[in-house]
Design an enzyme around this catalytic site. Structure first.
Site, PDB file in Angstrom:
ATOM      1  N   ASP A   6       4.821  -2.248   7.401  1.00  0.00           N
ATOM      2  CA  ASP A   6       5.522  -1.637   6.266  1.00  0.00           C
ATOM      3  C   ASP A   6       6.611  -2.540   5.680  1.00  0.00           C
ATOM      4  O   ASP A   6       7.424  -2.070   4.883  1.00  0.00           O
ATOM      5  CB  ASP A   6       6.187  -0.322   6.708  1.00  0.00           C
ATOM      6  CG  ASP A   6       5.200   0.824   6.751  1.00  0.00           C
ATOM      7  OD1 ASP A   6       4.046   0.630   6.334  1.00  0.00           O
ATOM      8  OD2 ASP A   6       5.588   1.921   7.201  1.00  0.00           O
ATOM      9  N   LYS A  57      11.564   4.260   1.708  1.00  0.00           N
ATOM     10  CA  LYS A  57      10.303   4.550   0.980  1.00  0.00           C
ATOM     11  C   LYS A  57       9.787   5.915   1.398  1.00  0.00           C
ATOM     12  O   LYS A  57      10.119   6.414   2.482  1.00  0.00           O
ATOM     13  CB  LYS A  57       9.240   3.480   1.271  1.00  0.00           C
ATOM     14  CG  LYS A  57       8.819   3.314   2.747  1.00  0.00           C
ATOM     15  CD  LYS A  57       7.713   4.220   3.215  1.00  0.00           C
ATOM     16  CE  LYS A  57       7.294   3.944   4.657  1.00  0.00           C
ATOM     17  NZ  LYS A  57       6.618   5.038   5.330  1.00  0.00           N
TER      18      LYS A  57
HETATM   19  O1  C5P Z   1       2.987  -2.871  12.147  1.00  0.00           O
HETATM   20  P1  C5P Z   1       3.982  -2.114  12.964  1.00  0.00           P
HETATM   21  O2  C5P Z   1       4.619  -2.971  14.029  1.00  0.00           O
HETATM   22  O3  C5P Z   1       4.986  -1.379  12.172  1.00  0.00           O
HETATM   23  O4  C5P Z   1       3.160  -0.992  13.735  1.00  0.00           O
HETATM   24  C1  C5P Z   1       3.680  -0.251  14.802  1.00  0.00           C
HETATM   25  C2  C5P Z   1       2.531   0.345  15.591  1.00  0.00           C
HETATM   26  O5  C5P Z   1       1.849   1.345  14.818  1.00  0.00           O
HETATM   27  C3  C5P Z   1       1.454  -0.650  15.959  1.00  0.00           C
HETATM   28  O6  C5P Z   1       1.703  -1.255  17.195  1.00  0.00           O
HETATM   29  C4  C5P Z   1       0.202   0.193  16.030  1.00  0.00           C
HETATM   30  O7  C5P Z   1       0.135   0.846  17.276  1.00  0.00           O
HETATM   31  C5  C5P Z   1       0.455   1.254  14.992  1.00  0.00           C
HETATM   32  N1  C5P Z   1      -0.194   0.969  13.688  1.00  0.00           N
HETATM   33  C6  C5P Z   1      -1.558   1.163  13.557  1.00  0.00           C
HETATM   34  N2  C5P Z   1      -2.163   0.946  12.337  1.00  0.00           N
HETATM   35  C7  C5P Z   1      -1.430   0.581  11.267  1.00  0.00           C
HETATM   36  C8  C5P Z   1      -0.036   0.380  11.374  1.00  0.00           C
HETATM   37  C9  C5P Z   1       0.563   0.597  12.607  1.00  0.00           C
HETATM   38  O8  C5P Z   1      -2.247   1.516  14.529  1.00  0.00           O
HETATM   39  N3  C5P Z   1      -2.041   0.432  10.088  1.00  0.00           N
END
Ligand code: C5P
Length: 297
Positions: free
Chosen positions: A139, A12
């Site tokens: 994502d 993406k």
């Molecule tokens: O959701 P995901 O595990 O992909 O996110 C990885 C890291 O990115 C999270 O632990 C967080 O620190 C950060 N994050 C965030 N806000 C979001 C998405 C991700 O702070 N909307």
């Protein structure tokens, strides 16, 4: 008996990304438009009722192959949710660079959920499927919709958007990855506001969101990422000067993409990219194309 399925896990790009503030749960409230492109990893999944456990292999030795891998975690979560007791085998051929903001790992996880559901023949309710995806990462759910998708919340709240006319894209990966968690932390230093509840209608009010057509987009991560890696800011300028309709960092980087109306201009732009940087020529995928091309080689 073992049943197998091959799937494409597409990348993406983010057509604009607005950070609204930090939430009480530590995540960041955002608004973005995701667009699926044809660049993809290849995943082979097998299910065997007689087997046991999860076996995961990847052709890239730099990709973690145990619990830290999202494909492994998707298999595990699916097995625990459905109570499937047999064996699951997953083989991943990696093309999408890790830590590039192209969503490769998230897409691999979504393709795993989709593939296991098809192989087992046991349908989850849409609500359950989206909830599993959101548990795996912010994502991941977008890949259960495909095409062009509006992302809200921490990115996991997704709404299908109408497709725009197909475009050629040039994706440039500078050879280093950026940690998403770290990029969010650095963005925090610039965000002065706490996240406030916003209406979905706000999206239309921001000029950096090309909601109705291809057009300039802005990604709030560019401020922090371009300050640290000015070569990426230079790359974006170069792509725009070369005639791109839009060029931007995708997610929190490190890849920069550009969208072109003409294949000739794309080819010309591709010749201007600094040596040693990886470039991928790709195209946008409509929602119908996404689902048509998902399974197969
Ligand atoms: O959701 P995901 O595990 O992909 O996110 C990885 C890291 O990115 C999270 O632990 C967080 O620190 C950060 N994050 C965030 N806000 C979001 C998405 C991700 O702070 N909307």
């Amino acid at each position: 008996m073992e049943k197998s399925l091959r799937l494409r896990a597409f990348a993406k790009i983010n057509l604009g990304l607005k950070l609204l503030g930090r939430r009480p749960d530590g995540y960041h409230e955002l608004r973005t438009i995701y667009q699926i492109i044809a660049l993809h990893d290849q995943l082979e999944l097998s299910l065997s009722r007689a087997g046991e456990g999860i076996c995961f292999e990847c052709d890239n030795p730099e990709i973690p192959s145990g619990r830290e891998n999202l494909v492994y975690r998707a298999c595990d979560l699916w097995r625990r949710t459905t109570g499937f007791r047999g064996g699951v085998r997953a083989r991943l051929e990696k093309v999408i660079p890790a830590g590039s903001g192209l969503g490769g790992a998230s897409s691999d996880a979504a393709a795993t959920l989709e593939g296991l559901e098809r192989l087992s023949g046991e349908k989850l309710l849409p609500r359950e499927r989206f909830s599993l995806a959101a548990q795996l990462g912010s994502d991941v759910p977008l890949f259960l919709l495909g095409g062009r998708v509006l992302g809200c919340g921490r990115g996991e709240e997704v709404y299908p958007l109408p497709d725009l006319p197909r475009r050629d894209c040039l994706i440039v990966f500078p050879g280093f990855s950026i940690s998403t968690a770290q990029a969010y932390q650095e963005a925090d230093l610039r965000l002065t506001t706490q996240a406030v509840p916003r209406s979905i209608r706000d999206v239309g009010a921001w000029p950096q969101f090309p909601l109705l057509n291809w057009g300039p987009a802005e990604n709030d991560f560019e401020q922090v990422v371009f300050a640290r890696w000015p070569e990426l800011a230079r790359l974006k300028r170069l792509l725009i000067r070369a005639g791109a309709e839009m060029a931007s960092l995708t997610g929190s980087g490190s890849a920069v993409y550009s969208v072109f109306e003409s294949a000739r201009q794309l080819l010309h732009a591709s010749k201007l990219i600094p040596k040693g940087w990886l470039r991928f020529r790709s195209r946008t995928l409509s929602r119908a194309d996404y689902w048509r091309l998902l399974c197969g080689r």
